[in-house]
Motif scaffolding. Structure first.
Motif, mmCIF file in Angstrom:
data_model
loop_
_atom_site.group_PDB
_atom_site.id
_atom_site.type_symbol
_atom_site.label_atom_id
_atom_site.label_comp_id
_atom_site.label_asym_id
_atom_site.label_seq_id
_atom_site.Cartn_x
_atom_site.Cartn_y
_atom_site.Cartn_z
ATOM 1 N N TYR A 54 62.667 53.783 41.293
ATOM 2 C CA TYR A 54 63.824 53.560 42.168
ATOM 3 C C TYR A 54 63.748 52.202 42.863
ATOM 4 C CZ TYR A 54 64.892 58.568 41.696
ATOM 5 O OH TYR A 54 65.199 59.818 41.210
ATOM 6 N N GLN A 58 67.633 51.780 40.551
ATOM 7 C CA GLN A 58 68.789 52.271 41.307
ATOM 8 C C GLN A 58 68.776 51.876 42.780
ATOM 9 O OE1 GLN A 58 66.950 54.178 39.137
ATOM 10 N NE2 GLN A 58 68.045 56.066 38.592
ATOM 11 N N LEU A 59 67.586 51.858 43.411
ATOM 12 C CA LEU A 59 67.501 51.654 44.858
ATOM 13 C C LEU A 59 66.746 50.374 45.195
ATOM 14 C CD1 LEU A 59 66.676 55.355 45.877
ATOM 15 C CD2 LEU A 59 68.920 54.272 45.618
ATOM 16 N N TYR A 62 66.698 49.134 48.768
ATOM 17 C CA TYR A 62 66.183 50.027 49.812
ATOM 18 C C TYR A 62 64.685 49.805 50.002
ATOM 19 C CZ TYR A 62 70.569 52.671 49.729
ATOM 20 O OH TYR A 62 71.891 53.043 49.821
ATOM 21 N N SER A 116 73.175 58.032 40.790
ATOM 22 C CA SER A 116 72.943 56.583 40.823
ATOM 23 C C SER A 116 72.968 56.026 42.237
ATOM 24 C CB SER A 116 73.997 55.861 39.977
ATOM 25 O OG SER A 116 75.309 56.157 40.449
ATOM 26 N N THR A 117 73.276 56.870 43.224
ATOM 27 C CA THR A 117 73.325 56.412 44.607
ATOM 28 C C THR A 117 72.251 57.115 45.427
ATOM 29 O OG1 THR A 117 74.902 58.118 45.315
ATOM 30 C CG2 THR A 117 75.812 56.051 44.417
ATOM 31 N N TYR A 118 71.912 56.523 46.551
ATOM 32 C CA TYR A 118 70.857 57.044 47.417
ATOM 33 C C TYR A 118 71.171 58.460 47.886
ATOM 34 C CZ TYR A 118 67.615 57.187 51.408
ATOM 35 O OH TYR A 118 66.639 57.525 52.296
ATOM 36 N N TYR A 119 72.392 58.695 48.346
ATOM 37 C CA TYR A 119 72.721 60.001 48.910
ATOM 38 C C TYR A 119 72.828 61.076 47.839
ATOM 39 C CZ TYR A 119 73.366 57.446 53.197
ATOM 40 O OH TYR A 119 73.143 56.649 54.289
#
Length: 415
Positions: A54, A58-59, A62, A116-119
């Motif tokens: 990640y 994707q992240l 972050y 594909s998103t954090y949440y």
């Protein structure tokens, strides 16, 4: 003179069947529990691979602390579900809980493969996975404990070794699949593996005890038991740090100029050490005492973290630390249930184990993000993170020692 029979009580609370150590159903339960934990705990212990992936995909925007919240939420939901699942286990037995856990865990991984998103990852890999994890773990361990008394620690150790075997297989499998078929199909393939394991567990795990009316959601009388309360406190303090090496060892190894493939091997080596750590100390615990084994295991985790990981700057030292930490952390995980069972009546093992895990869920939730925040504050220097881990484990071991000393003093008082 014959005593009158309480007809209502005999109808609502059937007597427990005569106790038989192990037996065919007991050994099949250990077999099934091994596969349940292989899937659920093994997949969870592979989160270090996801943490690294990640951070690079994707992240990428972050921080390490942000990403670790996914795994922490997963652990929190798993731990916190303990009291609820324990109560359902008392009322309905393990089969339907395991079947539900298999479906939910598989669904969570399928959704993770599409996220594909954090949440979305927080929801799928964190919340939903944690629910499935709890529904597979707690019934398996509680059911295993009902079939054994003399060799309970050994049986639970063999069952929980499934998590370490899974922790060896899943990181290697996922790392290779990420690079060959991509993230989505890699996670979907692991979901099918978990589905197969869950089906085996559902078909083979059983409880020796009859289903019964569940007790209250919170067993206040257990919290008044000083030994139980101290044991839960010691486990909670340990949980601030015990998962940190599993989440950060891959990232740490790569930061020490080790290739990504070899770095991911550090987590597999740690989990391989945990296989033996869950079996060998469990056998020893049945011979020399559960608390006599748990306390030194927790102390040695702290010592190796502070003395070895703190100075691990090359591949050989990192792998050496991974082996030793894996071994002694495996012992800690394997002995939790048997230590709770030792200070509990048979019919309260399920609810006490579930309540203990619910209470330690909160430090398990914040431990890894705290470690990640320390890492960010120190600009990528791992010293603070390692000290935080070692001190948490050391303090937890001292509280566990207090339980052991109380047990010894009560035994001496009876002599």
């Amino acid at each position: 003179m014959l005593k009158p029979v309480d007809t209502e009580k005999s109808l609502t609370s059937p007597p427990n069947p005569p106790f038989v150590e192990g037996g065919f159903r007991g050994y099949m339960t250990v077999f099934g529990a091994f596969f349940a934990l292989f899937a659920a705990f093994g997949q969870s212990m592979a989160f270090g691979i996801f943490q690294l992936w990640y951070s690079q995909n994707q992240l990428v925007d972050y921080t390490a602390s942000d990403i670790s919240w996914i795994g922490s939420v997963q652990l929190w939901v798993f731990f916190f579900s303990g009291s609820f699942v324990g109560r359902l286990f008392d009322a309905y037995g393990p089969t339907w809980l395991l079947a539900s856990g298999t479906v939910i865990l598989t669904f969570s991984l399928m959704m993770t493969s599409l996220a594909s998103t954090y949440y979305a990852l927080i929801l799928a890999q964190g919340v939903v996975f944690g629910i499935g994890f709890g529904l597979l773990f707690f019934p398996s361990m509680s059911a295993t404990a009902t079939h054994f008394m003399k060799y309970r620690a050994t049986a639970l150790g063999v069952a929980v070794a499934g998590s370490s075997v899974g922790g060896v297989v899943f990181p290697i499998m996922l790392q290779r699949l990420f690079n060959t078929v991509g993230f989505g199909w890699a996670v979907r393939i692991s979901a099918f593996v978990c589905l197969a394991c869950g089906v085996i567990a559902t078909a083979t795990v059983s409880s020796r005890l009859p289903t019964r009316k569940p007790g209250p959601w919170v067993d206040v009388s257990s919290l008044k038991d000083a030994n139980y309360a101290l044991f839960v406190l010691g486990s909670a303090i340990s949980c601030f740090g015990i998962f940190v090496p599993m989440y950060y060892i891959v990232q740490y190894a790569e930061g020490s100029h080790v290739s990504q493939t070899v770095a991911s091997g550090a987590l597999s080596v740690m989990n391989a050490g945990s296989v033996f750590g869950r079996i060998v100390p469990s056998i020893a615990a049945d011979l020399i005492g559960r608390y006599n084994t748990l306390f030194p295991s927790t102390v040695l985790m702290a010592i190796f973290t502070l003395a070895l990981w703190l100075h691990a700057h090359d591949l050989a030292t990192i792998m050496t630390y991974s082996v030793f930490y894996g071994f002694f952390s495996g012992s800690w995980f394997a002995l939790q249930t048997s230590c709770i069972a030792q200070i509990s009546r048979m019919e309260k093992i399920g609810v006490r184990m579930g309540m203990a895990y619910s209470l330690v869920s909160f430090p398990a939730l914040v431990g890894e993000p705290i470690a990640g925040a320390i890492l960010a504050r120190d600009n990528g220097n791992y010293t603070g993170l390692i000290v935080f881990t070692g001190v948490s484990l050391l303090l937890g071991s001292l509280v566990t020692l207090a339980v052991k000393l109380r047990i010894n003093s009560s035994l001496l008082a009876k002599v």
